[in-house]
Design a protein around this motif. Structure first.
Motif, PDB file in Angstrom:
ATOM      1  N   ILE A  49      65.999  79.024   8.749  1.00 52.03           N
ATOM      2  CA  ILE A  49      66.130  79.677   9.931  1.00 52.03           C
ATOM      3  C   ILE A  49      65.004  80.703   9.757  1.00 52.03           C
ATOM      4  O   ILE A  49      65.257  81.833   8.663  1.00 52.03           O
ATOM      5  CB  ILE A  49      67.608  80.449  10.203  1.00 52.03           C
ATOM      6  CG1 ILE A  49      68.528  79.164  10.471  1.00 52.03           C
ATOM      7  CG2 ILE A  49      67.503  81.333  11.412  1.00 52.03           C
ATOM      8  CD1 ILE A  49      70.103  79.658  10.412  1.00 52.03           C
ATOM      9  N   ILE A  50      64.392  81.111  10.713  1.00 51.54           N
ATOM     10  CA  ILE A  50      63.181  81.975  10.719  1.00 51.54           C
ATOM     11  C   ILE A  50      63.167  82.591  11.811  1.00 51.54           C
ATOM     12  O   ILE A  50      63.146  82.313  13.155  1.00 51.54           O
ATOM     13  CB  ILE A  50      61.987  81.590  10.393  1.00 51.54           C
ATOM     14  CG1 ILE A  50      61.750  80.893   8.937  1.00 51.54           C
ATOM     15  CG2 ILE A  50      60.599  82.520  10.399  1.00 51.54           C
ATOM     16  CD1 ILE A  50      61.885  81.737   7.866  1.00 51.54           C
ATOM     17  N   GLU A  51      63.089  84.130  11.837  1.00 55.31           N
ATOM     18  CA  GLU A  51      62.969  84.979  13.054  1.00 55.31           C
ATOM     19  C   GLU A  51      61.574  85.744  12.957  1.00 55.31           C
ATOM     20  O   GLU A  51      61.425  86.428  12.008  1.00 55.31           O
ATOM     21  CB  GLU A  51      64.084  86.032  13.459  1.00 55.31           C
ATOM     22  CG  GLU A  51      64.009  86.865  14.614  1.00 55.31           C
ATOM     23  CD  GLU A  51      65.351  87.961  14.635  1.00 55.31           C
ATOM     24  OE1 GLU A  51      65.095  88.749  15.318  1.00 55.31           O
ATOM     25  OE2 GLU A  51      66.354  87.714  13.863  1.00 55.31           O
ATOM     26  N   GLY A  52      60.743  85.702  14.194  1.00 58.12           N
ATOM     27  CA  GLY A  52      59.592  86.411  14.133  1.00 58.12           C
ATOM     28  C   GLY A  52      58.983  86.511  15.284  1.00 58.12           C
ATOM     29  O   GLY A  52      59.620  86.069  16.571  1.00 58.12           O
ATOM     30  N   ASN A  53      57.721  86.865  15.200  1.00 58.77           N
ATOM     31  CA  ASN A  53      56.834  86.890  16.307  1.00 58.77           C
ATOM     32  C   ASN A  53      55.560  85.765  16.250  1.00 58.77           C
ATOM     33  O   ASN A  53      55.255  85.533  15.290  1.00 58.77           O
ATOM     34  CB  ASN A  53      56.185  88.239  16.768  1.00 58.77           C
ATOM     35  CG  ASN A  53      57.181  89.139  16.929  1.00 58.77           C
ATOM     36  OD1 ASN A  53      57.855  89.117  17.640  1.00 58.77           O
ATOM     37  ND2 ASN A  53      57.161  90.451  16.255  1.00 58.77           N
ATOM     38  N   LEU A  54      55.498  85.238  17.541  1.00 57.55           N
ATOM     39  CA  LEU A  54      54.277  84.064  17.653  1.00 57.55           C
ATOM     40  C   LEU A  54      52.887  85.051  17.198  1.00 57.55           C
ATOM     41  O   LEU A  54      52.597  85.926  17.703  1.00 57.55           O
ATOM     42  CB  LEU A  54      54.112  83.492  18.734  1.00 57.55           C
ATOM     43  CG  LEU A  54      55.439  82.564  19.050  1.00 57.55           C
ATOM     44  CD1 LEU A  54      55.630  81.979  20.677  1.00 57.55           C
ATOM     45  CD2 LEU A  54      55.470  81.343  18.109  1.00 57.55           C
ATOM     46  N   THR A  55      52.071  84.359  16.334  1.00 59.66           N
ATOM     47  CA  THR A  55      50.673  84.841  16.141  1.00 59.66           C
ATOM     48  C   THR A  55      49.760  84.555  17.151  1.00 59.66           C
ATOM     49  O   THR A  55      48.620  85.289  17.297  1.00 59.66           O
ATOM     50  CB  THR A  55      50.186  84.296  14.717  1.00 59.66           C
ATOM     51  OG1 THR A  55      50.314  82.899  14.657  1.00 59.66           O
ATOM     52  CG2 THR A  55      51.276  85.008  13.595  1.00 59.66           C
ATOM     53  N   LYS A  56      50.078  83.378  17.638  1.00 58.09           N
ATOM     54  CA  LYS A  56      49.077  82.975  18.913  1.00 58.09           C
ATOM     55  C   LYS A  56      50.049  82.293  19.897  1.00 58.09           C
ATOM     56  O   LYS A  56      50.842  81.425  19.523  1.00 58.09           O
ATOM     57  CB  LYS A  56      47.892  82.331  18.559  1.00 58.09           C
ATOM     58  CG  LYS A  56      48.105  81.181  17.690  1.00 58.09           C
ATOM     59  CD  LYS A  56      46.623  80.486  17.419  1.00 58.09           C
ATOM     60  CE  LYS A  56      46.927  79.111  16.650  1.00 58.09           C
ATOM     61  NZ  LYS A  56      45.655  78.519  16.161  1.00 58.09           N
ATOM     62  N   LEU A 105      55.997  79.807  24.979  1.00 59.56           N
ATOM     63  CA  LEU A 105      55.735  79.974  23.592  1.00 59.56           C
ATOM     64  C   LEU A 105      54.300  80.786  23.432  1.00 59.56           C
ATOM     65  O   LEU A 105      53.342  80.361  22.904  1.00 59.56           O
ATOM     66  CB  LEU A 105      55.911  79.030  22.458  1.00 59.56           C
ATOM     67  CG  LEU A 105      57.108  78.316  22.395  1.00 59.56           C
ATOM     68  CD1 LEU A 105      56.972  76.839  21.566  1.00 59.56           C
ATOM     69  CD2 LEU A 105      58.366  79.185  22.041  1.00 59.56           C
ATOM     70  N   LEU A 106      54.195  82.028  23.749  1.00 61.12           N
ATOM     71  CA  LEU A 106      53.225  82.733  24.171  1.00 61.12           C
ATOM     72  C   LEU A 106      53.060  83.779  22.934  1.00 61.12           C
ATOM     73  O   LEU A 106      53.840  84.414  22.372  1.00 61.12           O
ATOM     74  CB  LEU A 106      53.031  83.677  25.355  1.00 61.12           C
ATOM     75  CG  LEU A 106      53.232  82.766  26.756  1.00 61.12           C
ATOM     76  CD1 LEU A 106      53.463  83.555  27.788  1.00 61.12           C
ATOM     77  CD2 LEU A 106      51.913  81.858  26.729  1.00 61.12           C
ATOM     78  N   LYS A 107      51.549  84.232  22.460  1.00 53.80           N
ATOM     79  CA  LYS A 107      51.363  85.175  21.547  1.00 53.80           C
ATOM     80  C   LYS A 107      52.125  86.401  21.692  1.00 53.80           C
ATOM     81  O   LYS A 107      52.321  87.042  22.839  1.00 53.80           O
ATOM     82  CB  LYS A 107      49.916  85.596  21.569  1.00 53.80           C
ATOM     83  CG  LYS A 107      49.533  86.608  20.492  1.00 53.80           C
ATOM     84  CD  LYS A 107      47.924  86.688  20.575  1.00 53.80           C
ATOM     85  CE  LYS A 107      47.707  87.664  19.424  1.00 53.80           C
ATOM     86  NZ  LYS A 107      46.314  87.951  19.358  1.00 53.80           N
ATOM     87  N   ARG A 157      52.708  72.819  18.158  1.00 45.03           N
ATOM     88  CA  ARG A 157      52.548  73.855  16.886  1.00 45.03           C
ATOM     89  C   ARG A 157      52.208  75.108  17.109  1.00 45.03           C
ATOM     90  O   ARG A 157      51.772  75.545  18.342  1.00 45.03           O
ATOM     91  CB  ARG A 157      51.152  73.137  16.374  1.00 45.03           C
ATOM     92  CG  ARG A 157      51.281  71.824  15.757  1.00 45.03           C
ATOM     93  CD  ARG A 157      49.834  71.462  14.924  1.00 45.03           C
ATOM     94  NE  ARG A 157      50.064  70.050  14.812  1.00 45.03           N
ATOM     95  CZ  ARG A 157      48.884  69.446  14.221  1.00 45.03           C
ATOM     96  NH1 ARG A 157      48.021  70.129  13.527  1.00 45.03           N
ATOM     97  NH2 ARG A 157      49.123  68.335  13.815  1.00 45.03           N
ATOM     98  N   PHE A 158      52.909  75.829  16.258  1.00 46.40           N
ATOM     99  CA  PHE A 158      52.849  77.417  16.402  1.00 46.40           C
ATOM    100  C   PHE A 158      53.094  77.816  15.092  1.00 46.40           C
ATOM    101  O   PHE A 158      53.580  77.380  14.161  1.00 46.40           O
ATOM    102  CB  PHE A 158      53.738  77.845  17.447  1.00 46.40           C
ATOM    103  CG  PHE A 158      55.013  77.625  17.270  1.00 46.40           C
ATOM    104  CD1 PHE A 158      55.806  78.345  16.593  1.00 46.40           C
ATOM    105  CD2 PHE A 158      55.496  76.259  17.853  1.00 46.40           C
ATOM    106  CE1 PHE A 158      57.340  77.765  16.537  1.00 46.40           C
ATOM    107  CE2 PHE A 158      56.968  75.930  17.772  1.00 46.40           C
ATOM    108  CZ  PHE A 158      57.719  76.452  17.042  1.00 46.40           C
TER     109      PHE A 158
END
Length: 125
Positions: free
Chosen positions: A8-15, A69-71, A30-31
């Motif tokens: 389980i990973i929580e974070g922000n999309l890089t792009k 799923l936006l940056k 893919r992200f």
């Protein structure tokens, strides 16, 4: 007895996520997620050390979710780790570990102005 493989990973999309289709027609998305580890340095300042995790999800779920799923979007993914192996042009073995996403959650309030225009202002979280 089976092996456990769960993450389980929580974070922000890089792009923003990329949507594609495999040769059999199955959609994939893919992200990359940036996840920070924070600590205080010797001067008492908070320091963030980012880790970056490549993710892939597939099927109708991937096709439906990719536009959200936006940056910069804050998300949580649940899935399994998978190691990909290949040979480069010199014949050397290369490896990469990805997260095969089974579940994805959008953080409440993480919509950006672009999302509100695309989504008509409603929240899907």
């Amino acid at each position: 007895m089976g092996n456990i493989n769960s993450v389980i990973i929580e974070g922000n999309l890089t792009k923003s996520a990329e949507l594609g289709h495999w040769t059999n027609g199955t959609a994939y998305c893919r992200f990359t997620i940036a996840n920070n580890e924070s600590y205080k340095d010797e001067q008492g300042n908070w320091v963030d050390i980012p880790s970056f995790f490549d993710c892939v999800m597939k099927g109708n779920y991937a096709e439906a979710m990719h536009k959200h799923l936006l940056k910069g979007r804050h998300i949580t993914v649940e899935g399994r780790l998978k190691q990909n192996k290949w040979k480069d042009e010199n014949g050397a073995s290369k490896y990469a570990v990805i997260i095969k996403v089974d579940e994805l959650s959008l953080a409440p309030g993480s919509f950006q102005a672009k999302d509100q225009q695309q989504d008509g202002g409603y929240s899907i979280a």
